[in-house]
Design an enzyme around this catalytic site. Structure first.
Site, PDB file in Angstrom:
ATOM      1  N   GLU A 183      26.442  27.272  37.575  1.00  0.00           N
ATOM      2  CA  GLU A 183      27.500  28.284  38.030  1.00  0.00           C
ATOM      3  C   GLU A 183      26.521  29.387  38.253  1.00  0.00           C
ATOM      4  O   GLU A 183      25.987  29.979  37.275  1.00  0.00           O
ATOM      5  CB  GLU A 183      28.898  28.417  37.284  1.00  0.00           C
ATOM      6  CG  GLU A 183      29.641  29.481  38.017  1.00  0.00           C
ATOM      7  CD  GLU A 183      31.129  29.614  37.814  1.00  0.00           C
ATOM      8  OE1 GLU A 183      31.384  28.609  36.955  1.00  0.00           O
ATOM      9  OE2 GLU A 183      31.621  30.293  37.729  1.00  0.00           O
ATOM     10  N   GLU A 308      40.478  33.886  34.792  1.00  0.00           N
ATOM     11  CA  GLU A 308      40.149  33.115  35.927  1.00  0.00           C
ATOM     12  C   GLU A 308      40.694  31.739  35.581  1.00  0.00           C
ATOM     13  O   GLU A 308      39.845  30.576  35.847  1.00  0.00           O
ATOM     14  CB  GLU A 308      38.846  33.276  36.160  1.00  0.00           C
ATOM     15  CG  GLU A 308      38.468  34.550  36.510  1.00  0.00           C
ATOM     16  CD  GLU A 308      36.930  34.978  36.812  1.00  0.00           C
ATOM     17  OE1 GLU A 308      36.145  33.988  36.323  1.00  0.00           O
ATOM     18  OE2 GLU A 308      36.848  35.752  37.542  1.00  0.00           O
ATOM     19  N   ASP A 386      32.618  43.832  37.785  1.00  0.00           N
ATOM     20  CA  ASP A 386      31.928  42.128  37.514  1.00  0.00           C
ATOM     21  C   ASP A 386      30.701  42.354  37.994  1.00  0.00           C
ATOM     22  O   ASP A 386      30.542  42.020  39.014  1.00  0.00           O
ATOM     23  CB  ASP A 386      32.732  41.457  38.316  1.00  0.00           C
ATOM     24  CG  ASP A 386      32.320  39.864  37.926  1.00  0.00           C
ATOM     25  OD1 ASP A 386      31.412  39.639  37.139  1.00  0.00           O
ATOM     26  OD2 ASP A 386      32.826  38.902  38.976  1.00  0.00           O
ATOM     27  N   GLU A 414      23.605  37.228  40.564  1.00  0.00           N
ATOM     28  CA  GLU A 414      24.949  36.859  41.367  1.00  0.00           C
ATOM     29  C   GLU A 414      25.339  37.795  42.379  1.00  0.00           C
ATOM     30  O   GLU A 414      25.535  37.391  43.533  1.00  0.00           O
ATOM     31  CB  GLU A 414      26.154  36.719  40.229  1.00  0.00           C
ATOM     32  CG  GLU A 414      27.215  36.107  41.092  1.00  0.00           C
ATOM     33  CD  GLU A 414      28.450  36.303  39.864  1.00  0.00           C
ATOM     34  OE1 GLU A 414      28.364  36.311  38.929  1.00  0.00           O
ATOM     35  OE2 GLU A 414      29.591  36.163  40.527  1.00  0.00           O
ATOM     36  N   TRP A 563      42.236  39.658  43.809  1.00  0.00           N
ATOM     37  CA  TRP A 563      41.175  39.749  42.640  1.00  0.00           C
ATOM     38  C   TRP A 563      40.979  40.977  42.196  1.00  0.00           C
ATOM     39  O   TRP A 563      40.108  41.136  41.201  1.00  0.00           O
ATOM     40  CB  TRP A 563      40.081  38.977  43.527  1.00  0.00           C
ATOM     41  CG  TRP A 563      40.460  37.588  43.808  1.00  0.00           C
ATOM     42  CD1 TRP A 563      40.526  36.909  44.934  1.00  0.00           C
ATOM     43  CD2 TRP A 563      40.350  36.405  42.643  1.00  0.00           C
ATOM     44  NE1 TRP A 563      40.628  35.559  44.662  1.00  0.00           N
ATOM     45  CE2 TRP A 563      40.613  35.324  43.204  1.00  0.00           C
ATOM     46  CE3 TRP A 563      40.164  36.587  41.302  1.00  0.00           C
ATOM     47  CZ2 TRP A 563      40.590  34.043  42.587  1.00  0.00           C
ATOM     48  CZ3 TRP A 563      40.039  35.488  40.760  1.00  0.00           C
ATOM     49  CH2 TRP A 563      40.387  34.071  41.323  1.00  0.00           C
TER      50      TRP A 563
END
Ligand SMILES: *[C@@H]1O[C@H](CO)[C@@H](O)[C@H](O)[C@H]1NC(C)=O
Ligand SMILES: *[C@@H]1O[C@H](CO)[C@@H](O)[C@H](O)[C@H]1NC(C)=O
Ligand SMILES: *[C@@H]1O[C@H](CO)[C@@H](O)[C@H](O)[C@H]1NC(C)=O
Ligand SMILES: *[C@@H]1O[C@H](CO)[C@@H](O)[C@H](O)[C@H]1NC(C)=O
Ligand SMILES: *[C@@H]1O[C@H](CO)[C@@H](O)[C@H](O)[C@H]1NC(C)=O
Ligand SMILES: *[C@@H]1O[C@H](CO)[C@@H](O)[C@H](O)[C@H]1NC(C)=O
Ligand SMILES: *[C@@H]1O[C@H](CO)[C@@H](O)[C@H](O)[C@H]1NC(C)=O
Ligand SMILES: *[C@@H]1O[C@H](CO)[C@@H](O)[C@H](O)[C@H]1NC(C)=O
Ligand SMILES: *[C@@H]1O[C@H](CO)[C@@H](O)[C@H](O)[C@H]1NC(C)=O
Ligand SMILES: *[C@@H]1O[C@H](CO)[C@@H](O)[C@H](O)[C@H]1NC(C)=O
Length: 843
Positions: A183, A308, A386, A414, A563
């Site tokens: 991931e 999550e 995040d 990410e 979110w």
């Protein structure tokens, strides 16, 4: 052949470098660098206190390998007898063994766990560790000096800032869809798992990874994804885990795993996973004992619970502390640690002005302070949301006085270009480390909280999400590896300077050429500010697609969903109102002085303005610019900055080995093109939304472009792109077999750079040919998935949009430009536009 070979050895150029050794290449130094010093390189090594197969044995073989590589000299192992007084010798050992064999070591008591002493005095070298691991770290420090032709005499002790310096891998046991089996991994698939539920048979990459980690003093690794698979705990996989631990052990790296909270039910045959249920407690105690019977130095567990979609204690109305302590009690008799992630939040109602995901960590954990067992460490992402391009430090760091804490950083990029954009991260991390919380009105930088100094905690430290994969470059790009190197260096000493870390890494990775050093340093140092400029400035976050792959632009995706990564952009105004007076109250989670500063726009810095305040696009910032003009200017400036990277790198031709040179050149060219996609998408999105034009007249005004949809088309048809702003003029053209697009050029005679914007999706390798009249200018393929190692999207969007540029093309007025496209698979040879650029123009 021979003279050429000699020449390249002379300049430290080793041909065909794959990157597998990272910064531990031990490339030969040129004779000019070693002149007068080779004689002082000790010819023997004496070892004190090694255990079979332990880190000291590793240190010895590493030193011998290093000196052989750098100087071509062989180091002999000295006999134990006269080790203490031998000259021309490297004495390496633990302080304890040195004291037993030789004499009291006056500096021994300065050392903390994993610390070491290094002294080099002409041809006599001492490397003494507080433990074997420390001695190994000292060996790597010595080799780093030699590799950089640093022959100075030194004598110093150094200690870690904190005991926890761990890598986290988000590797899955099973492959998932097209996104590989890691991931947020962008460097190939897992080096640990086979993708069908087991540990790999071939674990040959594990010790190579252990070596990289040890060299930057990382002492633990959690090898499995926090979205955890319970089957890792089955008998076969625990045996495999034990093999992995055996391979890391010589490097002083201890292994841990992520847990699935519901394992007693998923894997065991219990009908509950209630952390206070006796059978659950017994299940975990037995499972933990079973792990320690195979891996006595198992480092502990990492837990993502009630986040999550993951199960957790709240499922049974138990507290998160109940959940953490369940594991803490199981590992405690074995000396293990539980890292419990603070990344817990619920989906929220976006219509509620006062709702805020940034508040979640303090809301979930603040009241639990003091309720965690001593061997629990709460692992906190650096910011409240995040891993965004800029965030304030998480307020949770200031809210837990009786709980040990670790910071979670992300080396895997990410939200920061996924290793396809060069983004050197330490300058971003510095903003967090240096963030002064002003706890009780006193200096309390985040870095001093993490280390346990502010609240007097013995545990604490750093978790870096790394996600290396099977690619020989580890992270998919050679230049990205500076982030892994820097993570280790900063975990040892968070006060270290971003530039000096980078310079050490560069010399070790690419050699001692000043031009190479200067280029990589200036590019890397500009890279994060540039990325912030073209992805999302003023604290608005990385304006990427948060519902899909977190890569290309898609600002609309932030809002109107549960979110909570909201921007609250509407036609007039933008930003999250996090004030106490009228907003979510998030500013009030910080200690008083910080809270007071963020409560008012007047005292909030521009770079976090939209993080804390909802203001009109016409709001005047401290810079004197409006919000909207600042968007336009920053996005242009950021994209402009990275246009230069490719040229700066290209100028290093011949100074960097061909393999790594070509690899990075491709990526830096790609980044230059994709930064323009970012710039145009974000600027056009907010221009369209606000209706306010760019004062400088750049946005949606492209005099050098020819839209594909306005060309003469044969076999191509026009389609609307979604999100619209990721295509110039909102549309592109596609063909399901072959097609041509042509146009008569009206530019005056001259030489131009011809840039073609197109889309490269997963699952197809279309081809294109570009002609001026009948002259073929070039051909290319939609094969980013091979060349970039990453093709992030199945669709025409901000992820797949890209550019290729043909330089210095002779064009006369009235020439016909023609592109032939051939579709392949689901990739319909899509085209967006062509730009005919006079020299120096960035359209
Ligand atoms: C040589 O290495 C020592 C020890 O790491 C360091 O303090 C010193 O600054 C280095 N010297 C140079 C010129 O880089
Ligand atoms: C992973 O694959 C194994 C073997 O096919 C299977 O038993 C397990 O349930 C899978 N796990 C997940 C989370 O899909
Ligand atoms: C948790 O508490 C709520 C009310 O506070 C209750 O409705 C629910 O049944 C409880 N759940 C469990 C699993 O005990
Ligand atoms: C810090 O904690 C230790 C126990 O872990 C205690 O002995 C010491 O007094 C504390 N120091 C301060 C300044 O609170
Ligand atoms: C590594 O990734 C590059 C693309 O970045 C690719 O060209 C290369 O084939 C990959 N190599 C391996 C061994 O995975
Ligand atoms: C205060 O909050 C409301 C929403 O409750 C918002 O519409 C308004 O713009 C805010 N006022 C100021 C001055 O920020
Ligand atoms: C980022 O944008 C700001 C504002 O336009 C500019 O001052 C700065 O130089 C830019 N930095 C980079 C690296 O692009
Ligand atoms: C924004 O885009 C929409 C959809 O294409 C269009 O209808 C609208 O006129 C645009 N607004 C401005 C100000 O350009
Ligand atoms: C943009 O698209 C519109 C149709 O949606 C078209 O009328 C216009 O000519 C296009 N603009 C350019 C510059 O091609
Ligand atoms: C080819 O694409 C066009 C539109 O792009 C579509 O109308 C047509 O049906 C497609 N033909 C085939 C054979 O798929």
């Amino acid at each position: 052949m021979k003279p050429i070979l000699l020449l390249s050895v002379l300049f430290g150029l080793v041909s065909g470098e794959t990157g597998i050794d990272g910064w531990l290449r031990y490339a030969p130094l040129s004779s000019s660098h070693v002149k007068g010093h080779v004689g002082n390189i000790p010819s023997t090594i004496a070892v004190l206190g090694s255990t079979k197969g332990g880190p000291l044995d590793t240190a010895v073989s590493e030193i011998r390998k290093g000196i052989h590589g750098i100087f071509g000299r062989t180091v002999k192992i000295a006999s134990k007898k006269n080790a203490c007084h031998a000259s021309n010798t490297i004495i390496i050992g633990t302080v304890e063994a040195f004291e037993a064999a030789c004499s009291d070591f006056p500096s021994g008591n300065q050392l903390k766990e994993d610390g070491f002493w290094l002294s080099t005095s002409h041809n006599s070298v001492k490397i003494l560790g507080q433990n074997e691991r420390g001695a190994l770290y000292g060996a790597f420090e010595y080799l780093s000096m030699l590799g950089q032709a640093n022959f100075s005499n030194v004598a110093y002790a150094t200690n870690p800032s904190a005991p926890i310096r761990w890598a986290n891998q988000w590797d899955n046991l099973n492959a998932s869809g097209t996104h590989g089996s890691i991931e947020r991994g962008y460097g190939g698939s897992s080096i640990f798992f086979d993708g069908v539920g087991h540990i790999k048979d071939d674990l040959s990459r594990v010790p190579l990874y252990g070596r990289l980690l040890a060299s930057v003093r990382i002492n633990g690794i959690v090898i499995s994804n926090v979205n955890a698979d319970a089957t890792l705990l089955n008998k076969d996989n625990l045996e495999g885990l034990s093999e992995i631990a055996d391979l890391f052990r010589p490097w002083g790296v201890r292994v841990g795993i992520s847990l699935n909270f519901a394992s007693p039910q998923l894997l065991g045959d219990l009908d509950t996973f209630d952390p206070l249920d006796e059978s659950v407690v017994t299940w975990w105690t037995d499972k933990t004992d079973e792990i320690y019977s195979q891996i006595p130095d198992f480092v502990g567990y990492l837990v993502k619970a009630n986040s999550e979609g993951q199960p957790g204690p709240i499922t049974y109305n138990r507290t998160l502390a109940d959940g953490a302590n369940l594991f803490a009690k199981a590992v405690e008799p074995h000396g293990g640690i539980v890292m419990f992630r603070a990344f817990v939040y619920d989906k929220l109602d976006w219509n509620d002005w006062h709702a805020d995901r940034a508040n979640a960590a303090v809301e979930f954990f603040g009241d639990l302070d003091g309720e965690f067992d001593d061997n629990v460490v709460v692992q906190i992402k650096y910011g409240p949301i995040d891993f965004q391009v800029r965030e304030p430090a998480s307020p949770l760091f200031a809210n837990l006085r009786k709980t040990s804490m670790a910071i979670e950083l992300q080396i895997t990029q990410e939200y920061l270009g996924q290793q396809c954009h060069l983004v050197y991260l330490p300058p971003l991390w510095r903003t967090i480390f240096d963030f002064d919380m002003r706890v009780d009105g006193k200096e309390s930088k985040a870095q001093d909280i993490i280390t346990g100094n502010v609240f007097n905690r013995t545990l604490g430290g750093y978790a870096g999400v790394v996600n290396v994969g099977t690619n020989q470059t580890w992270l998919g790009s050679h230049l990205s590896l500076s982030n892994l190197y820097a993570f280790g260096r900063l975990a040892w000493n968070p006060a270290e300077d971003s530039v000096s870390i980078l310079e050490d890494w560069t010399r070790l990775t690419f050699g001692l050429d000043d031009g190479v050093l200067e280029t990589i340093t200036s590019m890397s140092m500009a890279s994060w500010p540039a990325y912030e400029n073209y992805s999302g400035n003023l604290g608005i976050q990385t304006l990427t697609d948060i519902l899909y792959t977190h890569y290309g632009p898609n600002p609309a995706s932030q809002d109107n969903n549960g979110w909570g990564q909201w921007t609250r952009a509407n036609g007039q105004s933008i930003g999250m109102d996090r004030t106490v007076s009228n907003g979510t109250g998030n500013a009030g989670q910080y200690p008083n002085e910080v809270a007071a500063a963020y409560e008012l726009p007047e005292t909030t810095p521009d770079n976090l303005m939209l993080w804390f305040h909802h203001v009109p696009y016409t709001f005047k910032l401290h810079s004197g610019k409006t919000v909207i003009q600042s968007f336009y200017d920053a996005h242009h400036k950021g994209a402009e900055t990275v246009q230069d990277f490719q040229f700066a790198w290209a100028a290093l031709k011949g100074k960097v080995d061909k393999e790594r040179f070509e690899h990075e050149l491709y990526r830096l060219r790609y980044q230059a093109g994709h930064s323009i996609v970012w710039r145009d998408a974000i600027n056009e999105f907010y221009r369209n939304l606000s209706g306010i034009p760019d004062e400088a007249g750049r946005v949606r005004h492209h005099p050098y472009r020819i839209e594909a949809e306005s060309m003469k088309l044969d076999g191509y048809s026009i389609i609307a792109v979604e999100p619209a702003e990721t295509a110039s003029n909102y549309t592109a053209i596609v063909t399901n077999s072959t097609g041509t697009a042509s146009t008569k050029l009206k530019f005056k005679d001259g030489r131009y750079d011809v840039a073609v914007n197109y889309y490269d999706v997963i699952g197809g390798r279309s081809s294109w040919e570009l002609y001026i009249n009948t002259r073929k200018i070039g051909t290319w393929k939609g094969d980013m998935e091979d060349k970039l190692g990453h093709a992030p999207s199945d669709f025409l969007d901000g992820h797949s949009a890209t550019r290729i540029t043909f330089r210095d093309v002779k064009i006369s007025k009235g020439d016909t430009l023609l592109i032939k496209g051939k579709a392949d698979g689901i990739e319909q040879a899509p085209l967006d536009y062509v730009a005919i650029l006079p020299e120096g123009v960035i359209d």
